[in-house]
Design a protein around this motif. Sequence first.
Motif, PDB file in Angstrom:
ATOM      1  N   LYS A  28       0.820  -1.220   0.000  1.00 19.36           N
ATOM      2  CA  LYS A  28       0.000   0.000   0.000  1.00 19.36           C
ATOM      3  C   LYS A  28       0.852   1.267   0.000  1.00 19.36           C
ATOM      4  CE  LYS A  28      -3.898  -2.286   2.244  1.00 19.36           C
ATOM      5  NZ  LYS A  28      -4.832  -2.309   3.394  1.00 19.36           N
ATOM      6  N   GLY A  29       1.934   1.223  -0.776  1.00 15.89           N
ATOM      7  CA  GLY A  29       2.754   2.408  -0.968  1.00 15.89           C
ATOM      8  C   GLY A  29       3.789   2.669   0.092  1.00 15.89           C
ATOM      9  N   VAL A 510      13.146   3.335 -10.134  1.00 16.79           N
ATOM     10  CA  VAL A 510      12.696   4.415  -9.257  1.00 16.79           C
ATOM     11  C   VAL A 510      11.248   4.125  -8.883  1.00 16.79           C
ATOM     12  CG1 VAL A 510      12.324   6.891  -8.965  1.00 16.79           C
ATOM     13  CG2 VAL A 510      14.215   6.086 -10.403  1.00 16.79           C
ATOM     14  N   LEU A 511      10.977   4.095  -7.589  1.00 18.05           N
ATOM     15  CA  LEU A 511       9.628   3.888  -7.085  1.00 18.05           C
ATOM     16  C   LEU A 511       9.158   5.149  -6.375  1.00 18.05           C
ATOM     17  CD1 LEU A 511      11.052   0.946  -7.163  1.00 18.05           C
ATOM     18  CD2 LEU A 511       9.113   0.265  -5.730  1.00 18.05           C
ATOM     19  N   VAL A 512       7.939   5.562  -6.654  1.00 20.23           N
ATOM     20  CA  VAL A 512       7.341   6.723  -6.001  1.00 20.23           C
ATOM     21  C   VAL A 512       6.068   6.258  -5.317  1.00 20.23           C
ATOM     22  CG1 VAL A 512       6.412   9.038  -6.307  1.00 20.23           C
ATOM     23  CG2 VAL A 512       8.296   8.243  -7.774  1.00 20.23           C
ATOM     24  N   ASN A 513       6.042   6.405  -3.998  1.00 21.76           N
ATOM     25  CA  ASN A 513       4.896   5.936  -3.209  1.00 21.76           C
ATOM     26  C   ASN A 513       4.548   4.488  -3.542  1.00 21.76           C
ATOM     27  OD1 ASN A 513       4.419   8.467  -1.818  1.00 21.76           O
ATOM     28  ND2 ASN A 513       3.759   9.246  -3.813  1.00 21.76           N
ATOM     29  N   GLY A 514       5.598   3.690  -3.726  1.00 17.85           N
ATOM     30  CA  GLY A 514       5.449   2.265  -3.963  1.00 17.85           C
ATOM     31  C   GLY A 514       5.186   1.856  -5.393  1.00 17.85           C
ATOM     32  N   GLU A 515       4.987   2.819  -6.291  1.00 11.75           N
ATOM     33  CA  GLU A 515       4.716   2.520  -7.695  1.00 11.75           C
ATOM     34  C   GLU A 515       6.014   2.568  -8.501  1.00 11.75           C
ATOM     35  OE1 GLU A 515       1.865   1.718  -9.269  1.00 11.75           O
ATOM     36  OE2 GLU A 515       0.712   1.732  -7.397  1.00 11.75           O
ATOM     37  N   VAL A 516       6.260   1.530  -9.292  1.00 14.12           N
ATOM     38  CA  VAL A 516       7.451   1.520 -10.148  1.00 14.12           C
ATOM     39  C   VAL A 516       7.248   2.560 -11.249  1.00 14.12           C
ATOM     40  CG1 VAL A 516       8.908   0.168 -11.682  1.00 14.12           C
ATOM     41  CG2 VAL A 516       7.883  -0.910  -9.653  1.00 14.12           C
ATOM     42  N   THR A 517       8.085   3.579 -11.243  1.00 16.71           N
ATOM     43  CA  THR A 517       7.948   4.686 -12.195  1.00 16.71           C
ATOM     44  C   THR A 517       9.076   4.682 -13.218  1.00 16.71           C
ATOM     45  OG1 THR A 517       6.855   5.956 -10.441  1.00 16.71           O
ATOM     46  CG2 THR A 517       7.593   7.185 -12.371  1.00 16.71           C
ATOM     47  N   ALA A 528       2.381   8.603  -9.854  1.00 22.41           N
ATOM     48  CA  ALA A 528       2.093   8.215  -8.469  1.00 22.41           C
ATOM     49  C   ALA A 528       2.512   9.260  -7.452  1.00 22.41           C
ATOM     50  CB  ALA A 528       2.788   6.885  -8.157  1.00 22.41           C
ATOM     51  N   GLY A 529       3.015  10.410  -7.911  1.00 22.82           N
ATOM     52  CA  GLY A 529       3.472  11.434  -6.988  1.00 22.82           C
ATOM     53  C   GLY A 529       2.338  12.044  -6.183  1.00 22.82           C
TER      54      GLY A 529
END
Length: 536
Positions: A28-29, A510-517, A528-529
Amino acid sequence: MYDLVIGNGRVVDGAGNPWFRADVALSKGRIVKIGRVAPDQAEVFIDAADHVVCPGFIDAHAHSGIFLLINPRGESMIRQGVTTQVCGNCGSSLAPLNDVNRDYIRTRYGPLAEEVSWDWASFGEYLDTLEAQGTSLNFVSFVGNATVRTAVMSLDYRTPTDAELAAMKALVAEAMRAGAFGLSTGLYYSPSGFAGTEEVVALCTVVAQYAGIYHTHIRGESAMVLDAVTEAIAIGERAGVPVEIAHHKAYGRAYWHLIDDTLQAMVDARARGVDVTCNVYPYLFGQTGLEAMVPYWVHADGQAALLKRLQDATTRERIKQDMRNGLPGWESHVKATGWDTIVVARCPVHEAYEGKSIAQIAHEAGRDPYDVALDLMVTGLEGRGRTAIRIYGQGEADRRKVLRSPLSMIGSDGYALAPYGALAKGFYHPRMYGCFPRLFRKYVREEKVLTLEEAVRKTTSLPAQKLGIRDRGLLREGMWADIVVLDPQTIADKATEDQPYLYPEGIEYVLVNGEVTVQQGEHTGALAGHVLRHTT
């Protein structure tokens, strides 16, 4: 079952501790476990392959406020490992706007302004606009004193009345309640520099009520640099707010020795209880607008008045004289470093000038360099495109001193660009694509100015601590999962002065808030920012 696990990595946690081997599990991020986790316990498993796993980089000083509205993917920054950008700097935020300052703020961005709706007014509405659109990066913003001042006083170059000061304080308070992290100034520039010390102190007393910070591009960075740092510290001390000095440096060989004094001034201030720190970028040249080369008084009363002054022969001679000699309270960059250190970066009306110094352009044309520069300002004010410049004259020894200081963090002073679309035009500074990888290539791996762990601290937990962001900047259970996987042996900037639009190497994920970006160096399209709002 975890949402995602990053396994087989060397964890550099952001606190300055030595790396250690561990797996990092996310749900959950957020980070929910750091330790040994089997791959079959994850919906998605990323094999870090013995590379470094560290917190996402926090760009402590940036200017992407309009750029993320144009392209929310933040390509040039996210691919460096930047997961959070701190914007609204140098006195220039994109809100608050009203009928007094809206046109002025719009025109500062030239053709890019046409890419944006400009349908917000308050600071909160601006943040809502960005949040509704989405972005790949987490976003932090200060409220800029120039934006606030022009909303109340337009471009009047004078001390505010009591009523005007009260109106500015009310706008700052409104922005702080909406989520601004503090007040920024760009006292080196007009109209931010129209504000005297007392005016800035008054605005910062409002910031103090909301536990914000004062972030400043100081009034001078050559002969005035020590006095300007002293002013910044005094503002923080009197108003009771922490101070962050932007992209700290000294321009001009004659002034390089002053960096020892400015760093000591910060140490001495901290001994008195003033929370002062600074940020720095790993390059020896900066970038700004050509209009910054003329004194404050030339900018007074708006762009029509500025244009008239530049076109009037008698007034132009006075401008040139002041640029040669400087003025009390205003530092002439031309006097400090000369026209040969001022290079055209973007010039829509004369693209052939891009990459050439003002001195070179003048020599080739058989003209006075002052007239070349002032004529380029005229064409910009006439709506044909403003000229951006690179400014050289910083010292390598100074850069290393600032980088080594435990008080410094990293800020790109850059924009989130892309090598396509509206943001692909111009001869921008390579820091837009290479700031953070350059730090790790040049100053960690090659020159060993910093250890890997020190560099990670300066790009993660230190800026988070300064901003009061307690749930990012470290790899800890419960923290938001802003994470970078990088290869310390290959991480490198590729962008150069001649080819500034090249993505770096060595940033694998690079992951932002748990999302692979970013996945194996490529953007996944994730937005996901979060728009981060300061709270007391």
